[in-house]
Design a protein around this motif. Structure first.
Motif, PDB file in Angstrom:
ATOM      1  N   ALA A 107       0.809  -1.221   0.000  1.00  0.00           N
ATOM      2  CA  ALA A 107       0.000   0.000   0.000  1.00  0.00           C
ATOM      3  C   ALA A 107       0.841   1.269   0.000  1.00  0.00           C
ATOM      4  N   LEU A 108       2.045   1.218   0.577  1.00  0.00           N
ATOM      5  CA  LEU A 108       2.892   2.410   0.657  1.00  0.00           C
ATOM      6  C   LEU A 108       4.009   2.417  -0.385  1.00  0.00           C
ATOM      7  N   SER A 109       3.868   1.600  -1.381  1.00  0.00           N
ATOM      8  CA  SER A 109       4.909   1.540  -2.421  1.00  0.00           C
ATOM      9  C   SER A 109       4.303   1.498  -3.818  1.00  0.00           C
ATOM     10  N   GLN A 110       3.163   2.166  -3.990  1.00  0.00           N
ATOM     11  CA  GLN A 110       2.480   2.144  -5.285  1.00  0.00           C
ATOM     12  C   GLN A 110       2.557   3.474  -6.024  1.00  0.00           C
ATOM     13  N   GLY A 111       3.545   4.271  -5.701  1.00  0.00           N
ATOM     14  CA  GLY A 111       3.678   5.550  -6.375  1.00  0.00           C
ATOM     15  C   GLY A 111       3.152   6.694  -5.545  1.00  0.00           C
ATOM     16  N   PHE A 112       3.439   7.913  -5.994  1.00  0.00           N
ATOM     17  CA  PHE A 112       3.144   9.129  -5.217  1.00  0.00           C
ATOM     18  C   PHE A 112       1.666   9.249  -4.874  1.00  0.00           C
ATOM     19  N   TRP A 113       0.795   9.187  -5.869  1.00  0.00           N
ATOM     20  CA  TRP A 113      -0.610   9.484  -5.631  1.00  0.00           C
ATOM     21  C   TRP A 113      -1.306   8.397  -4.823  1.00  0.00           C
ATOM     22  N   ALA A 114      -0.967   7.150  -5.080  1.00  0.00           N
ATOM     23  CA  ALA A 114      -1.573   6.055  -4.323  1.00  0.00           C
ATOM     24  C   ALA A 114      -1.129   6.100  -2.857  1.00  0.00           C
ATOM     25  N   THR A 115       0.170   6.372  -2.637  1.00  0.00           N
ATOM     26  CA  THR A 115       0.684   6.470  -1.265  1.00  0.00           C
ATOM     27  C   THR A 115       0.052   7.653  -0.545  1.00  0.00           C
ATOM     28  N   ARG A 116      -0.057   8.754  -1.267  1.00  0.00           N
ATOM     29  CA  ARG A 116      -0.687   9.943  -0.668  1.00  0.00           C
ATOM     30  C   ARG A 116      -2.127   9.648  -0.258  1.00  0.00           C
ATOM     31  N   THR A 117      -2.892   8.940  -1.098  1.00  0.00           N
ATOM     32  CA  THR A 117      -4.268   8.591  -0.754  1.00  0.00           C
ATOM     33  C   THR A 117      -4.321   7.715   0.486  1.00  0.00           C
ATOM     34  N   THR A 118      -3.401   6.756   0.574  1.00  0.00           N
ATOM     35  CA  THR A 118      -3.337   5.880   1.747  1.00  0.00           C
ATOM     36  C   THR A 118      -3.067   6.681   3.012  1.00  0.00           C
ATOM     37  N   LEU A 119      -2.133   7.642   2.934  1.00  0.00           N
ATOM     38  CA  LEU A 119      -1.799   8.464   4.098  1.00  0.00           C
ATOM     39  C   LEU A 119      -2.923   9.433   4.458  1.00  0.00           C
ATOM     40  N   VAL A 120      -3.651   9.907   3.455  1.00  0.00           N
ATOM     41  CA  VAL A 120      -4.809  10.772   3.723  1.00  0.00           C
ATOM     42  C   VAL A 120      -5.834  10.005   4.553  1.00  0.00           C
ATOM     43  N   TYR A 121      -6.130   8.769   4.136  1.00  0.00           N
ATOM     44  CA  TYR A 121      -7.077   7.954   4.901  1.00  0.00           C
ATOM     45  C   TYR A 121      -6.537   7.674   6.307  1.00  0.00           C
ATOM     46  N   GLY A 122      -5.250   7.313   6.386  1.00  0.00           N
ATOM     47  CA  GLY A 122      -4.659   6.958   7.671  1.00  0.00           C
ATOM     48  C   GLY A 122      -4.662   8.101   8.664  1.00  0.00           C
ATOM     49  N   SER A 123      -4.225   9.279   8.228  1.00  0.00           N
ATOM     50  CA  SER A 123      -4.209  10.431   9.127  1.00  0.00           C
ATOM     51  C   SER A 123      -5.621  10.827   9.538  1.00  0.00           C
ATOM     52  N   GLY A 124      -6.566  10.660   8.627  1.00  0.00           N
ATOM     53  CA  GLY A 124      -7.951  11.006   8.933  1.00  0.00           C
ATOM     54  C   GLY A 124      -8.557  10.084   9.982  1.00  0.00           C
ATOM     55  N   VAL A 125      -8.367   8.779   9.814  1.00  0.00           N
ATOM     56  CA  VAL A 125      -8.962   7.850  10.774  1.00  0.00           C
ATOM     57  C   VAL A 125      -8.275   7.953  12.128  1.00  0.00           C
ATOM     58  N   LEU A 126      -6.973   8.234  12.160  1.00  0.00           N
ATOM     59  CA  LEU A 126      -6.283   8.415  13.430  1.00  0.00           C
ATOM     60  C   LEU A 126      -6.782   9.667  14.147  1.00  0.00           C
ATOM     61  N   ALA A 127      -6.963  10.743  13.379  1.00  0.00           N
ATOM     62  CA  ALA A 127      -7.480  11.979  13.978  1.00  0.00           C
ATOM     63  C   ALA A 127      -8.860  11.751  14.576  1.00  0.00           C
ATOM     64  N   LEU A 128      -9.740  11.117  13.815  1.00  0.00           N
ATOM     65  CA  LEU A 128     -11.103  10.934  14.293  1.00  0.00           C
ATOM     66  C   LEU A 128     -11.175   9.893  15.408  1.00  0.00           C
ATOM     67  N   GLY A 129     -10.331   8.867  15.328  1.00  0.00           N
ATOM     68  CA  GLY A 129     -10.315   7.859  16.385  1.00  0.00           C
ATOM     69  C   GLY A 129      -9.897   8.443  17.721  1.00  0.00           C
ATOM     70  N   LEU A 130      -8.831   9.248  17.728  1.00  0.00           N
ATOM     71  CA  LEU A 130      -8.361   9.879  18.965  1.00  0.00           C
ATOM     72  C   LEU A 130      -9.358  10.919  19.453  1.00  0.00           C
ATOM     73  N   MET A 131      -9.960  11.660  18.526  1.00  0.00           N
ATOM     74  CA  MET A 131     -10.971  12.633  18.923  1.00  0.00           C
ATOM     75  C   MET A 131     -12.166  11.926  19.551  1.00  0.00           C
ATOM     76  N   SER A 132     -12.494  10.736  19.050  1.00  0.00           N
ATOM     77  CA  SER A 132     -13.608   9.974  19.611  1.00  0.00           C
ATOM     78  C   SER A 132     -13.336   9.618  21.064  1.00  0.00           C
ATOM     79  N   VAL A 133     -12.128   9.169  21.365  1.00  0.00           N
ATOM     80  CA  VAL A 133     -11.782   8.827  22.753  1.00  0.00           C
ATOM     81  C   VAL A 133     -11.886  10.071  23.632  1.00  0.00           C
ATOM     82  N   GLY A 134     -11.405  11.211  23.112  1.00  0.00           N
ATOM     83  CA  GLY A 134     -11.492  12.456  23.874  1.00  0.00           C
ATOM     84  C   GLY A 134     -12.921  12.875  24.150  1.00  0.00           C
ATOM     85  N   VAL A 135     -13.795  12.721  23.163  1.00  0.00           N
ATOM     86  CA  VAL A 135     -15.214  13.076  23.333  1.00  0.00           C
ATOM     87  C   VAL A 135     -15.871  12.148  24.356  1.00  0.00           C
TER      88      VAL A 135
END
Length: 444
Positions: free
Chosen positions: A29-57
């Motif tokens: 997933a992290l070795s498929q080129g610039f745009w594919a890797t970027r999409t993977t990281l966009v999803y990853g950072s988003g779910v981590l942000a929302l997951g941690l925010m959920s615990v805080g809420v």
């Protein structure tokens, strides 16, 4: 112990979510080129942000079953703050990953590879998720801007507390918007991977907690109502004693606990340590120092018979330790939990040796008199440290009065800087971390 517990819980939340996300990725997933890797990281950072925010809420809803595990509600708010900052960090990374390539390309700072062609999505009738993708992306971006502004206000200590409290009430609504944003835009395959069930559970629990907060139902089952029975202002230290006679059921409390108090005015409930022991007589005493804009005006605004709503009790500052002796250190109005403990000991008795240090720059004789009397009655050694005369209490000066302090459990309540300095000095001299107990209560 309490700091280790908090840092461990925080690390577990961050590393646990990150680990589940990594386990959910395809091997390449992290070795498929610039745009594919970027999409993977966009999803990853988003779910981590929302997951941690959920615990805080969830923590912000004050679930009591976490109090023992985390060591008290005051620890909730420290962990809540850490989770909020971590969530914001991942949200910023999510935003930059999403927008950054376009910015770099427009500014000519980086040669962004062209996007690979991808198959067009073939419409097969009405698809609610497809139709909502654009509004979900737009509303999520504006929610991020508002989140950034509210966190900045929360961290700005000079921003008045009463306004901070009101602006912070927008957080549950922002969270619900971000849940909508994520559910619509996240790749549906995520729900079938290891991260999916955990994220779904966090989003559902976080949504419930956010709705409880929005409808102001937090702590509803732990509220009791009453009225002000006595008021006494000590001019020497500007501490206001407020005695409340409760008219509805109160579960009782232990010395060292606190409650949220609403004096039936335009302000919201504020947390204050209970300075009375519970005698099942419906009476609660709060000793409130005039430190901020709100507490400085209480003496002039409160009156006998005024309605009060009390929510609690909360906290695990419970004087339970492994050592045969204890040292109590109260800085300023931080002496209140020790007053409550003295009143409790006056009824149940005491066998282990205790030294109480009261460090203050404004000793008021009338305020001191009952403390001295209770200390004498219970056999607690009372040490007044007048900062205006003798300087600040330090480990060196404490050692002179209690040479065997390393054998004691130390209980501290007072200004944060004072506590950090005393804790650091004691740990450096060999006191086990588990034997220094400190209130960490900060609402922001």
């Amino acid at each position: 112990m309490q700091f280790t517990r908090l840092t461990t819980t925080f690390a577990f939340a961050v590393v646990g979510l990150a680990g589940l996300w990594l386990l959910s990725l395809a091997p390449d997933a992290l070795s498929q080129g610039f745009w594919a890797t970027r999409t993977t990281l966009v999803y990853g950072s988003g779910v981590l942000a929302l997951g941690l925010m959920s615990v805080g809420v969830i923590l912000a809803a004050r679930p009591l079953w976490f109090e023992t595990a985390l060591g008290g509600l005051d620890k909730f708010y420290r962990l809540h703050k850490w989770l909020g900052l971590a969530a914001l960090g991942f949200a910023i990374a999510h935003f930059v990953l999403r927008k950054g390539p376009s910015w770099l390309s427009e500014l000519g700072l980086f040669a962004v590879p062209p996007k690979p062609p991808h198959a067009k999505e073939v419409a097969t009738g009405f698809d609610l998720f497809r139709e909502l993708k654009h509004p979900a992306a737009e509303i999520g971006e504006w929610a991020f801007y508002l989140l950034l502004a509210l966190v900045a206000l929360a961290l700005w200590k000079r921003f008045p507390y009463k306004y901070f409290f009101k602006t912070h009430r927008l957080m549950p609504a922002i969270y619900l918007v971000l849940v909508f944003h994520a559910v619509i835009l996240i790749d549906r395959s995520y729900w079938l991977r290891p991260l999916g069930p955990v994220l779904a559970l966090l989003l559902m629990a976080g949504t419930l907690a956010a709705l409880i907060a929005l409808f102001r139902k937090i702590g509803l089952s732990r509220r009791a109502s009453g009225s002000i029975a006595k008021l006494a202002l000590y001019d020497g230290n500007q501490v206001l004693d407020v005695e409340i006679r409760l008219e509805t059921t109160w579960p009782g409390h232990q010395a060292g606990q606190f409650a949220f108090v609403n004096f039936d005015d335009v302000e919201d409930a504020h947390p204050f340590t209970i300075s009375s022991a519970w005698h099942d007589d419906g009476l609660l005493l709060f000793s409130i120092k005039g430190l901020g804009d709100y507490t400085r005006t209480l003496a002039g605004n409160l009156h006998l018979g005024q309605g009060v709503v009390v929510e609690g009790p909360y906290g695990r500052f419970n004087f339970e330790g492994a050592s045969h002796r204890q040292i109590w250190i109260g800085g300023g109005v931080g002496v209140t939990p020790f007053i409550a403990r003295l009143r409790q000991l006056a009824r149940v008795g005491r066998t282990d040796p205790v030294d109480l240090f009261y460090a203050t720059n404004a000793p008021d004789p009338a305020f001191l008199a009952p403390i001295r009397q209770l200390a004498e009655q219970t056999g607690v050694a009372f040490h007044l440290v007048d900062g205006s005369q003798a300087g600040r209490l330090t480990l060196e000066s404490l050692t002179v009065m209690v040479p065997d302090w390393k054998q004691a459990d130390v209980w501290f309540c007072g200004p944060r800087g004072f506590g950090v300095a005393m804790r650091s000095a004691m740990l450096a001299q060999g006191l086990p971390t588990s034997r220094f107990h400190q209130e960490l209560f900060e609402m922001r």
